[in-house]
Design a protein around this motif. Structure first.
Motif, mmCIF file in Angstrom:
data_model
loop_
_atom_site.group_PDB
_atom_site.id
_atom_site.type_symbol
_atom_site.label_atom_id
_atom_site.label_comp_id
_atom_site.label_asym_id
_atom_site.label_seq_id
_atom_site.Cartn_x
_atom_site.Cartn_y
_atom_site.Cartn_z
ATOM 1 N N ASP A 1 -14.012 1.513 31.156
ATOM 2 C CA ASP A 1 -15.077 1.687 30.162
ATOM 3 C C ASP A 1 -15.156 0.519 29.191
ATOM 4 O OD1 ASP A 1 -12.568 2.287 29.131
ATOM 5 O OD2 ASP A 1 -13.321 3.774 27.714
ATOM 6 N N ALA B 1 -11.170 10.661 28.944
ATOM 7 C CA ALA B 1 -11.446 11.041 30.328
ATOM 8 C C ALA B 1 -10.883 10.009 31.296
ATOM 9 C CB ALA B 1 -12.956 11.189 30.529
ATOM 10 N N VAL B 2 -11.054 8.737 30.981
ATOM 11 C CA VAL B 2 -10.525 7.661 31.843
ATOM 12 C C VAL B 2 -9.005 7.761 31.948
ATOM 13 C CG1 VAL B 2 -10.161 5.161 31.992
ATOM 14 C CG2 VAL B 2 -12.451 6.067 31.498
ATOM 15 N N LEU C 1 -8.045 10.446 34.268
ATOM 16 C CA LEU C 1 -8.289 10.088 35.664
ATOM 17 C C LEU C 1 -7.199 9.169 36.211
ATOM 18 C CD1 LEU C 1 -12.140 9.601 35.430
ATOM 19 C CD2 LEU C 1 -10.941 11.435 36.617
ATOM 20 N N GLN D 1 -21.444 13.421 31.062
ATOM 21 C CA GLN D 1 -21.593 12.792 32.376
ATOM 22 C C GLN D 1 -22.507 11.574 32.293
ATOM 23 O OE1 GLN D 1 -22.919 15.853 35.077
ATOM 24 N NE2 GLN D 1 -21.122 17.132 34.717
ATOM 25 N N PHE E 1 -20.648 8.839 30.461
ATOM 26 C CA PHE E 1 -19.612 8.267 31.328
ATOM 27 C C PHE E 1 -20.250 7.288 32.316
ATOM 28 C CE2 PHE E 1 -16.513 7.920 34.647
ATOM 29 C CZ PHE E 1 -15.280 8.118 34.041
ATOM 30 N N ALA F 1 -17.255 10.265 37.101
ATOM 31 C CA ALA F 1 -15.818 10.473 36.928
ATOM 32 C C ALA F 1 -15.142 10.805 38.258
ATOM 33 C CB ALA F 1 -15.576 11.587 35.908
ATOM 34 N N ARG G 1 -12.019 8.742 39.940
ATOM 35 C CA ARG G 1 -10.768 9.403 40.310
ATOM 36 C C ARG G 1 -10.390 9.075 41.755
ATOM 37 N NH1 ARG G 1 -9.391 15.932 40.458
ATOM 38 N NH2 ARG G 1 -7.112 15.696 40.557
#
Length: 269
Positions: free
Chosen positions: A97, A163-164, A167, A180, A183, A191, A195
């Motif tokens: 990101d 979130a990153v 993952l 979403q 992201f 995502a 992953r």
């Protein structure tokens, strides 16, 4: 004669660590005999190529000459490239990101493609290419140039960074529709795709950690249910089988797969 290369990674200076994962360089004295598949690693990258321009080989055999400086977006399939001569590359590997702050627009527009830096930042790029060619420590100069660009940049969005991070630990994340979209804008891929990419990369960490280990054990260590599940991702992200990859000669593709997440290291082959 065995093909040889030198690959070095450094951790970025503290000033740019919120956005940048690694700074790296790759050199090789010989041309590539055949195109090689560059595998997705979940990270957009700034690439500065000081050698003869790399050739990008597309479906059907069409060849596109890559620019000397570019921002490469997220990959969801193998990128086949060939070096027609000696290679000297310097690069910045962003966090998944992290490139959003540098580019200033959605990363979704760069998924499986790149943008020529001479088109979006001509003066900065031209000056930096010249400095990298003559600098005593090109990686240090590259880090300084990127730090100057990011000095006033907004920090990564905390929710997206969380979130990153999850993952990277191979944990599922739950995002509402707004999350979403955010992201996708800041990372460039959903995502679930990130992953899958990160899990696949762990296969090579497992193989390197257990020399002589089997692909089955590497698949299980990376989080796959079984080898066939891993085999599907080999086709998806590298365009070949694990056995075919094992025969891959030393080169940029192998350097980036085997060393992608290691801190401050130098490797020769």
């Amino acid at each position: 004669m065995t093909d040889g290369f030198t690959y070095e990674e450094r951790e970025p200076p503290a000033a740019i660590r919120p956005w940048v994962r690694r700074i790296w360089t790759y050199t090789r004295s010989e041309a590539d005999a055949e195109p090689q598949p560059i595998c997705a690693d979940g990270c957009p990258e700034l690439i500065f190529d000081l050698g003869p321009p790399h050739e990008e080989v597309r479906a059907g055999g069409a060849v596109q000459i890559q620019p000397a400086a570019m921002l490469v977006g997220q990959l969801t399939r193998p990128l086949w490239v060939r070096a027609p001569g000696p290679t000297r590359v310097f690069a910045v590997r962003f966090e998944p990101d992290g490139a959003f702050a540098w580019l200033g627009r959605s990363l979704e527009t760069l998924t499986d493609t790149h943008v020529d830096l001479l088109e979006i930042r001509p003066e900065w790029t031209t000056q930096l290419l010249g400095e990298l060619a003559t600098a005593n420590d090109p990686l240090e100069r590259l880090a300084e140039a990127v730090a100057g660009d990011l000095v006033d940049a907004a920090l990564p969005d905390p929710a997206i960074r969380e979130a990153v991070t999850a993952l990277y630990a191979d944990q599922a994340v739950s995002l509402d529709r707004t999350g979403q979209r955010k992201f996708l804008k800041r990372v460039g891929i959903p995502a679930r795709t990130l992953r899958a990419v990160l899990r696949f990369r762990k296969v090579f960490d497992a193989i390197e950690a257990d020399e002589g280990g089997s692909w089955v054990s590497a698949a299980l260590a990376a989080g796959y249910f079984d080898q066939p599940q891993m085999a599907r991702d080999f086709r998806r992200f590298l365009g070949c089988t694990a056995t075919e990859w094992a025969r891959q000669k030393a080169g940029l593709a192998r350097a980036l797969v085997s060393q992608s997440y290691k801190p401050q290291t130098e490797v020769s082959a």
